[in-house]
Design an enzyme around this catalytic site. Structure first.
Site: not given
Ligand code: TA6
Length: 290
Positions: A161, A263
């Site tokens: 990510h 990602e």
């Molecule tokens: O990057 C995609 C995602 O699933 C977004 O929907 C957002 O929730 C992000 O990840 C961050 O997630 P987190 O749990 O790290 O706040």
């Protein structure tokens, strides 16, 4: 404690886990043993770090670090059936063991391991071992290998990510996803198709069906960031924009302007089925021009 190359200094975080500070002629970086989390990476010659790390990131047991490269595994986003389980799985909130650290002339490599335990089995009923290989130099490469040690197949969704630092999100574009199908998860999840480059003038939260690399063009800092990948059928692009940024306690309200996430992932139809004794590797590589 294993012997580390002279260019790596170990600092114990007040939360009790180790952060490895790397100061090498080719690269400056920080990697946390919590989550095997690359937090910072600056190739020599770059004025601005390439990864975004929130100045309000929370460092604590059970907490995910906001920024760098969180390892989302063995599920992406919310757990499919149990919303009490942690968002984005268990890997990014577990303490990983540093197995090896080597320094070469142009790069530094680290190898971390996470093995299933009673704690992980309580959240995910499988026996596994994961290895995370990290190579830091002019290029950053992160590889997550999953091995199924159990007697049943396992279904994994996952994401490396990556938070990327940019001068101004509103002038930033992502090239390489034109015509790709994607699931738009802002509001009611909707299937769409990408028209041209990805631009940022609203919240963007998209799961593209793509195995291709992309180029992030950042005219403000006069640089391009190239993100390539292997073993990944989904490219997730995310920027929280104004309102969601305000709702994230570990992100300054205005910092949506300073990053985007690109990602390497396997989500939705790209979920990975690993047979007993089998393995799977997902890799992302990041490099910078300019
Ligand atoms: O990057 C995609 C995602 O699933 C977004 O929907 C957002 O929730 C992000 O990840 C961050 O997630 P987190 O749990 O790290 O706040």
């Amino acid at each position: 404690m294993m012997t580390l190359p002279d260019c790596i200094r170990t600092v114990e975080d007040p939360s009790g886990y180790f952060v490895y500070h790397i100061q090498h002629p080719a690269v400056t970086a920080k990697v946390s043993g919590h989550g095997a989390h690359v937090m910072e990476w600056t190739p020599s010659g770059q004025t601005h770090g390439v990864l975004y790390l929130s100045p309000q990131a929370i460092f604590g047991v059970g907490k995910a670090i906001r920024g760098g490269i969180p390892i989302c595994w063995p599920w992406f986003n919310a757990h499919a059936t149990d919303t009490t389980k942690p968002m984005h799985g268990i890997a990014r909130i577990q303490s990983w063991e540093l197995l090896r650290a080597d320094a070469q002339e142009r790069h530094v490599t680290l190898l971390f391991r996470l093995q299933s335990s009673p704690e992980t089995r309580a959240l995910w009923p499988h026996d596994f071992v994961c290895h995370l290989g990290i190579s830091l130099g002019a290029q950053l490469e992160v590889s997550l290998m999953t091995q199924n040690l159990g007697a049943e197949p396992m279904i994994v969704t996952e994401a490396l990510h990556t938070y990327l630092s940019v001068g101004d999100i509103q002038r930033t574009t992502v090239r390489g996803l034109a015509e790709a199908r994607y699931l738009d998860t802002v509001g009611e999840p909707t299937q769409r198709q990408q028209d041209g480059d990805v631009i940022f003038d609203r919240e963007v939260d998209r799961q593209y069906v793509s195995t291709a690399g992309v180029v992030i063009d950042d005219p403000t800092w006069e640089r391009k960031i190239i993100v390539d990948k292997l073993g990944s059928g989904t490219t997730v692009v995310w920027n929280p924009w104004i309102e969601k940024s305000k709702r994230l306690a570990d992100l300054p309200d205005e910092d949506y302007k300073r990053f985007l996430c690109v990602e390497a992932a396997n989500a939705g139809e790209a979920a990975v089925r690993i047979l007993p004794g089998g393995q799977h590797v997902i890799t992302t590589s990041v490099s910078v021009q300019g």
